[in-house]
Design an enzyme around this catalytic site. Structure first.
Site, PDB file in Angstrom:
ATOM      1  N   TYR A 144      46.526  40.413  39.899  1.00 52.34           N
ATOM      2  CA  TYR A 144      45.053  41.177  39.560  1.00 52.34           C
ATOM      3  C   TYR A 144      44.626  42.370  40.186  1.00 52.34           C
ATOM      4  O   TYR A 144      43.887  41.922  40.915  1.00 52.34           O
ATOM      5  CB  TYR A 144      43.917  40.919  38.580  1.00 52.34           C
ATOM      6  CG  TYR A 144      43.227  41.160  37.597  1.00 52.34           C
ATOM      7  CD1 TYR A 144      43.874  42.137  36.340  1.00 52.34           C
ATOM      8  CD2 TYR A 144      42.122  41.070  38.425  1.00 52.34           C
ATOM      9  CE1 TYR A 144      43.119  42.358  35.695  1.00 52.34           C
ATOM     10  CE2 TYR A 144      40.839  42.074  37.319  1.00 52.34           C
ATOM     11  CZ  TYR A 144      41.182  42.499  36.364  1.00 52.34           C
ATOM     12  OH  TYR A 144      39.847  43.012  35.189  1.00 52.34           O
ATOM     13  N   ASP A 239      44.935  44.146  48.321  1.00 55.50           N
ATOM     14  CA  ASP A 239      43.715  43.623  47.715  1.00 55.50           C
ATOM     15  C   ASP A 239      42.534  42.723  47.858  1.00 55.50           C
ATOM     16  O   ASP A 239      43.068  41.995  47.781  1.00 55.50           O
ATOM     17  CB  ASP A 239      43.750  43.536  45.977  1.00 55.50           C
ATOM     18  CG  ASP A 239      42.313  43.533  45.483  1.00 55.50           C
ATOM     19  OD1 ASP A 239      41.850  43.719  45.648  1.00 55.50           O
ATOM     20  OD2 ASP A 239      43.234  43.634  44.028  1.00 55.50           O
ATOM     21  N   LYS A 267      33.713  42.141  44.941  1.00 58.08           N
ATOM     22  CA  LYS A 267      32.923  40.608  44.773  1.00 58.08           C
ATOM     23  C   LYS A 267      31.760  39.755  45.896  1.00 58.08           C
ATOM     24  O   LYS A 267      30.262  40.466  45.795  1.00 58.08           O
ATOM     25  CB  LYS A 267      34.261  39.599  44.881  1.00 58.08           C
ATOM     26  CG  LYS A 267      34.986  39.821  43.415  1.00 58.08           C
ATOM     27  CD  LYS A 267      35.608  39.052  43.314  1.00 58.08           C
ATOM     28  CE  LYS A 267      36.337  38.998  41.354  1.00 58.08           C
ATOM     29  NZ  LYS A 267      37.695  39.107  41.211  1.00 58.08           N
TER      30      LYS A 267
END
Ligand code: PLP
Length: 428
Positions: A144, A239, A267
């Site tokens: 994702y 990522d 995050k």
């Protein structure tokens, strides 16, 4: 435990917000029941609207690595908020967090801040395309990278090498530029490079996959991807929205000793406020506006409250030399405990773990990619999830999510969790 008030709040939310939530995975669609509405959180615990205390294994999907309402982060936000909340003009704070992030992460000279992980990955791909003057990208099934169009792509039919949209609203035109490979399957990547010579701008990967449960890269896999990208003139894009500042100060690049060309963050880097970032060596980053041709912008990018939270978080992580060992030890202890009680109760399972990322799959086969992650017994997971929730342990409401361990957890919390899993797994 009772969740009466949460149910009422969810019903009210449904009238005015699609599905009652502002991000789909919060909606409990994968496990049934209604989401828990949070009132406050401190350290390792959530306090919900019904007065329950839950031990939190999600931690806002990763950011709260030091626990909720961590004092230095909160203090830093409070100090800044009094000075104004947004200027749309540069502040010294942006340079401070940029310099600190660059000092912690290998192989990056410059960094740009955005407002989410989605934005970071979307912008990084545009930069890679502009820099290489190529259109196509390779991503892995089950990884994702946020919800921008280029990433909402699933594998096409057997014969085709390109992907197809996996959401209405994503055009065929966009989908044809995203090629799908299988995680931990080097052959699938090599075949795509071979079939699309000089056309691939970048390969994007979660260096430890965390959005199909936790899936570690097989030994040598990331190294081989590095070589394939270099040979083919494509950029290797890590990522690290999930792994950055979590697996090590320098993220997966440091842990595996691999140099990516562009790295994305989110995050943890925002300390719980909306922050993303992408970074690379100077020649790539200087391709961005205002000095380079690739356009990228944001009214609230580098927002002072967000930068204050992020800076305080990174300072905490940077000054605590034991933090990553401590997180890893706690997670290993949890893994050992869960392993013992599931085995004792004859439940079929596999546990994957890298550092403070861990996931439990209800299947005995090794979970190495999206195909094997999908094989887990979802009915069993639902029972497991609700069993834990009923006894005050909150894990992600989906079988495809990693648990994020926070340093605020005590060994007592971990022992309590293992005891709960023991009692729940007797009924599975
Ligand atoms: C969470 C996540 C994103 C998206 O970040 P948002 O802040 O939710 O937009 C991208 N990539 C990875 C690996 C993630 O885990």
């Amino acid at each position: 435990m009772k969740y009466q008030r949460s149910s009422q709040l969810f019903a009210a939310a449904n009238l005015v917000i699609p599905g009652g939530v502002n991000s789909p995975v919060r909606a409990f669609k994968g496990v049934g029941g209604t989401p828990v509405f949070v009132k406050s959180a401190k350290g390792a615990y959530l306090y919900d609207e019904d007065g329950n205390r839950l031990i939190d294994y999600i931690n806002s999907w990763g950011p709260m690595i030091l626990g909720h309402a961590h004092q230095p982060v909160v203090a830093s936000i409070i100090e800044k908020v009094k000075l104004g909340t947004s200027f749309g003009m540069p502040t010294e704070l942006e340079t401070q967090i940029a310099a600190l992030a660059i000092s912690m992460v290998p192989n990056i000279d410059k960094i740009r801040f955005v407002n989410s992980g989605t934005e970071a990955c979307m912008s990084a791909i545009r930069l890679a395309r502009g820099f290489t003057n190529r259109d196509k990208i390779i991503k892995f099934a089950g990884c994702y990278h946020g919800h921008s169009d280029s990433f909402l792509i699933q594998a096409g039919s057997g014969a085709s090498t390109f992907g197809v949209p996996n959401s209405p609203g994503v055009t065929q035109g966009t989908a044809k530029d995203t090629l799908l490979a299988n995680y931990n399957d080097l052959e699938s990547v090599a075949a795509l490079f071979k079939a699309n010579p000089d056309e691939i701008a970048a390969l994007i990967i979660e260096p430890v996959a965390g959005n199909m449960g936790c899936i570690p890269p097989k030994p040598g896999f990331l190294e081989a991807l590095r070589e394939l990208c270099s040979e083919n003139g494509a950029l290797l894009l890590f990522d690290e929205v999930m792994t950055g500042f979590r697996l090590a100060k320098g993220g997966a690049q440091e842990l595996f000793n691999i140099k990516a060309d562009i790295v994305c963050f989110g995050k943890v880097i925002g300390g719980g406020l909306p922050v993303g970032a992408f970074a690379a060596r100077k020649e790539i980053m200087d391709y961005l506006a205002p000095i380079g041709p690739v356009y990228q912008a944001g009214t609230l990018s580098g927002n002072p409250l967000a930068m204050a939270a992020g800076l305080a978080m990174l300072q905490e992580l940077n000054s605590d030399f034991e933090i990553y060992n401590r997180l890893s030890s706690k997670t290993a202890y949890l893994e050992k405990g869960i392993h013992a009680v599931l085995a004792k109760n004859n439940v079929e399972f596999t546990i994957n773990r890298v550092g403070s990322m861990i996931s439990v799959h209800f299947d005995t086969a090794a979970v190495v990619d999206f195909q094997t992650a999908k094989k887990g017994d979802n009915e069993r997971f639902k029972k497991f999830f609700h069993g834990l929730l009923n006894q005050g342990v909150y894990i992600a409401p989906s079988a495809y999510e990693t648990w994020f361990i926070t340093d605020a957890l005590t060994y007592e919390d971990l022992d309590f969790t293992i005891a709960v899993i023991d009692s729940v797994s007797k009924e599975l």
